[in-house]
Design a protein around this motif. Structure first.
Motif, PDB file in Angstrom:
ATOM      1  N   SER A 154      12.274  61.752  -9.951  1.00  0.00           N
ATOM      2  CA  SER A 154      10.840  61.602 -10.802  1.00  0.00           C
ATOM      3  C   SER A 154      10.082  60.601  -9.981  1.00  0.00           C
ATOM      4  CB  SER A 154      11.333  61.098 -12.432  1.00  0.00           C
ATOM      5  OG  SER A 154      11.812  59.624 -12.072  1.00  0.00           O
ATOM      6  N   PRO A 170       5.931  67.216 -15.692  1.00  0.00           N
ATOM      7  CA  PRO A 170       6.292  67.689 -14.507  1.00  0.00           C
ATOM      8  C   PRO A 170       7.262  66.873 -13.588  1.00  0.00           C
ATOM      9  CG  PRO A 170       3.862  67.680 -14.701  1.00  0.00           C
ATOM     10  CD  PRO A 170       4.503  67.029 -15.801  1.00  0.00           C
ATOM     11  N   GLU A 199      10.519  67.423 -15.730  1.00  0.00           N
ATOM     12  CA  GLU A 199      11.295  68.513 -15.383  1.00  0.00           C
ATOM     13  C   GLU A 199      11.755  68.605 -14.121  1.00  0.00           C
ATOM     14  OE1 GLU A 199       8.320  71.495 -16.595  1.00  0.00           O
ATOM     15  OE2 GLU A 199       8.725  71.488 -18.825  1.00  0.00           O
ATOM     16  N   ARG A 200      11.205  68.307 -13.221  1.00  0.00           N
ATOM     17  CA  ARG A 200      11.565  68.028 -11.434  1.00  0.00           C
ATOM     18  C   ARG A 200      13.064  67.377 -11.622  1.00  0.00           C
ATOM     19  NH1 ARG A 200       7.522  66.289  -9.893  1.00  0.00           N
ATOM     20  NH2 ARG A 200       8.032  63.738  -9.818  1.00  0.00           N
ATOM     21  N   LYS A 209      15.899  69.330 -13.168  1.00  0.00           N
ATOM     22  CA  LYS A 209      16.577  70.380 -12.393  1.00  0.00           C
ATOM     23  C   LYS A 209      17.052  69.863 -11.202  1.00  0.00           C
ATOM     24  CE  LYS A 209      12.836  74.098 -13.030  1.00  0.00           C
ATOM     25  NZ  LYS A 209      11.847  75.090 -12.224  1.00  0.00           N
ATOM     26  N   GLU A 210      16.893  68.703 -10.735  1.00  0.00           N
ATOM     27  CA  GLU A 210      17.693  68.086  -9.716  1.00  0.00           C
ATOM     28  C   GLU A 210      18.989  67.678 -10.269  1.00  0.00           C
ATOM     29  OE1 GLU A 210      18.920  66.452  -6.280  1.00  0.00           O
ATOM     30  OE2 GLU A 210      17.569  67.944  -6.585  1.00  0.00           O
TER      31      GLU A 210
END
Length: 731
Positions: free
Chosen positions: A551, A520, A523-524, A527-528
């Motif tokens: 992250s 998670p 992936e976060r 995306k940023e």
């Protein structure tokens, strides 16, 4: 590996002279003797590589929020008329290049890439590096007589005034390389102003050697027009003053350019099927047996096209997804590879869904997939904005190499549309940001589809030989884990082990980082990264900072980048010993109720025997490795390279286990437990978080010999040898 052919010195000099003469004859404006530019703007350093300082917040105009009138901060506009002569494989072009000076300085000299000159002869930077390569390049196609290519500047003007130009060598390549040219402008370009250059050019396409060219009637026209370099400003990719980033065309480097708009009119014989970057504008126009197609695309940094009279009827479909426009998809393919068209279309649609979901919306309205024909393999596996080439196979049987390769190459080349296209990194200086990150994200998609990498054919599969690998197991196998020599952030052309580790070692490193900080968080962070840097030009430092901030795992991210991106450090942790012995009574004296009692060896042996007999009687069916006496277990671990956070798992005969963390910056450590059961095994990295470890075979030990692994590999090898011998016997 194909050995290089070395020509005698005289032949090389003659070839160089002929090539230079040919260029002067074809340009109409001979190159001038080398001299200084008309302004004081420097070039990027010849060995420029990974950037350490993050870009300024306002770099490239700042983040694109969606409130701006255009997706990108458009710096350049190309209006091009291109006419293809398919018999001579020549493109006659007229280009109107409008460029905006983003700097606060007056610009009097600008630089253009003439990439096609990499293929004019064996003395270009491209072919010089190919001769010095230890291994073959791609499929190692070598041009023959009449198969070379080049691009000639026939005329260059600014506001009607002729522009003087000369070849330059930003990377100190051979004087015979003509892939970068400097234009000295009659009229300077003021700060914030724009200028327009009118350029007549002729491109002779080579036989497909690498990425571009022709074979038969098939033409892949990439890197075919004069393209302006990138003027980087202070605070962008580590620049402290304005500088031109314009490298020669190296063998293993690709491209870097400003975002802008393209309006291209392609004229070819009307029987030719044409596909290109961008959207087709209206119906093509026919005249005198020729057909003109007009393609327009904004907010991209390159343009490529294809034309072939043998193409089958294109396969067409569309895709929609949240945040993206409706995307019209077109697959162009030759008749011999009809079986590949539908699988390529499906892989493209699946890629649109995966990348737009996990990174960010796909912003364009078109996607063209080109499958090159037989004997044009070198045109396959290449990416351009909204346009890429895949691979073709006559048969695409499930769970075979052909099916997997077609699927993966399609996913990979589409993925470049994000990392090379939308994120627009500098592929010369920091190829990791494109090839490496793209390889990682592609393998994540393959992993999440539940796919494996198959290394078999229908025949081998029928005979029972069908090896398959999990995606990241495959990457690890070719990731240069044992003796890495090149930092991942190093530039594309100055690498001991070539460009391969950029793909595979980066993918493996990022997979390990994902395991370390959690899926998670990773992936976060990505995306940023997409949100913050889309339609700009991020550096490795910008990636590092984004991953660390988004992250929330700065320490982990910075350690990984320091070890593997800016440095090159092997990971090699091992379990070097495992011992688990009973803690038995020992001969000697002891105080009991104020008296000293002595036990001899005989006394101890009897005591041990009595206690074991009693314990077995009261514990029928007890597991081996348990008993009345505790066991002292000692595990020694050693660190032969970089410090990484490790987990040690020790399992015991009674089913219990002990887990400890080994994160200290030390070369070895000894762990000890005293427990009522004997140790069965000790394993470092039981969750297999460190795929960059030089060898996973020394990560574990058992207290009893276990020959299952060696028997398995021996039987597998014996089966392979028997299969090969039987196959040879039938030939």
């Amino acid at each position: 590996m194909r050995r290089s052919t070395h020509l005698p010195l005289a032949a090389l000099l003659l070839a160089s002279a002929l090539a230079a003469a040919a260029v002067v004859h074809e340009t109409g404006t001979p190159a001038q003797p080398a001299g200084a530019p008309l302004d004081a703007i420097a070039l990027a350093a010849p060995g420029a590589s990974s950037v350490a300082a993050p870009s300024a917040p306002n770099a490239w105009g700042g983040p694109r929020t969606g409130a701006e009138p255009t997706l990108s901060d458009r710096v350049v506009r190309y209006d091009i008329d291109a006419t293809l002569d398919p018999e001579r494989h020549i493109v006659a072009g007229k280009e109107k290049l409008t460029w905006r000076n983003r700097s606060q300085s007056e610009v009097r000299s600008v630089y253009l890439h003439l990439y096609m000159n990499a293929f004019e002869g064996r003395n270009s930077t491209f072919f010089t590096e190919m001769r010095n390569l230890d291994t073959g390049f791609r499929t190692d196609v070598q041009p023959k007589k009449g198969e070379w290519g080049h691009i000639a500047l026939d005329a260059v003007a600014q506001g009607g005034a002729r522009v003087a130009w000369q070849f330059v060598h930003p990377d100190n390549g051979p004087a015979s390389d003509h892939t970068v040219v400097r234009l000295d402008l009659p009229q300077p370009v003021k700060a914030g102003a724009s200028t327009t250059l009118d350029i007549d050019f002729t491109t002779q396409l080579p036989r497909v050697i690498a990425r571009t060219g022709y074979f038969g009637s098939f033409h892949l026209v990439g890197q075919w027009f004069p393209k302006i370099g990138v003027l980087e400003l202070p605070g962008e990719r580590g620049a402290t003053a304005p500088r031109w980033n314009v490298h020669e065309f190296h063998l293993t480097s690709e491209f870097y350019a400003d975002f802008g708009s393209y309006d291209v009119r392609i004229t070819a014989p009307k029987e030719y099927v044409v596909g290109a970057t961008g959207e087709l504008q209206g119906a093509p126009v026919d005249k005198d047996g020729m057909r003109t197609h007009r393609y327009v695309q904004d907010d991209v940094h390159d343009f490529a096209w294809t034309a072939d009279k043998r193409s089958a009827t294109p396969l067409e479909d569309s895709w929609t997804g949240p945040g993206s426009p409706r995307v019209a998809i077109r697959v162009l393919y030759p008749p011999e590879y009809a079986a590949s068209a539908a699988p390529a279309l499906k892989a493209a649609k699946d890629s649109l869904t995966y990348f737009s979901t996990t990174l960010g919306p796909y912003p364009y309205k078109t996607l063209t997939v080109v499958i090159p024909p037989y004997n044009a393999t070198e045109a396959g596996g290449m990416e351009y904005p909204t346009f890429f080439t895949a691979e073709g196979y006559a048969g695409v049987e499930p769970d075979t190499f052909a099916a997997g390769a077609l699927d993966f190459v399609t996913i990979h080349e589409f993925g470049h549309g994000y990392f090379y296209g939308i994120l627009a990194s500098n592929e010369f200086e920091e190829p990791m940001l494109d090839e490496g990150l793209n390889e990682y994200w592609d393998m994540r998609m393959v992993r999440e589809r539940g796919q494996a990498m198959h290394l078999t054919t229908p025949l081998l599969k029928a005979l029972g030989f069908a090896p398959r690998f999990k995606p990241f197991d495959y990457e690890r196998g070719i990731a240069t884990t044992a003796e890495p020599a090149d930092a991942l952030g190093r530039n594309a052309w100055d690498r001991l082990h070539g460009i391969g580790p950029v793909y595979h070692r980066t993918a493996t490193m990022m997979r390990d980082l994902e395991e370390r900080i959690g899926k998670p968080a990773l992936e976060r962070a990505f995306k940023e990264y997409y949100r913050r840097w889309k339609f700009r030009h991020p550096s490795i430092a910008d990636l590092r900072e984004t991953l660390a901030e988004a992250s929330g795992q700065r320490e982990a991210v910075e350690q990984v980048f320091a070890q593997q991106v800016y440095g090159v450090t092997k990971i090699d942790d091992r379990v070097t010993s495992l011992a688990s012995e009973e803690e038995l009574p020992q001969p000697g004296t002891r105080s009991v109720a104020g008296k000293w009692l002595e036990s001899t060896g005989h006394d101890v042996d009897k005591q041990v025997e009595d206690e074991r007999r009693a314990w077995k009687k009261s514990h029928p069916g007890a597991k081996e490795g348990t008993g009345p006496f505790p066991f002292r277990t000692t595990v020694t671990v050693r660190r032969y390279a970089a410090t990484v956070p490790q987990t040690l798992l020790v399992k015991f005969a009674d089913g219990s286990s002990e887990t400890v963390q080994w994160n200290a910056d030390e070369k070895w450590h000894r762990f000890t437990w005293v427990k009522p059961a004997k140790a069965v095994s000790a394993e470092l990295d039981p969750q297999r978080r460190h795929y960059l470890d030089a060898s996973k075979l020394d990560d574990s030990r058992t207290t009893r010999a276990d020959g299952s692994a060696s028997r398995r590999w021996s039987s597998e090898f014996a089966a392979l040898v028997q299969f090969l011998l039987s196959l040879i016997a039938t030939v």
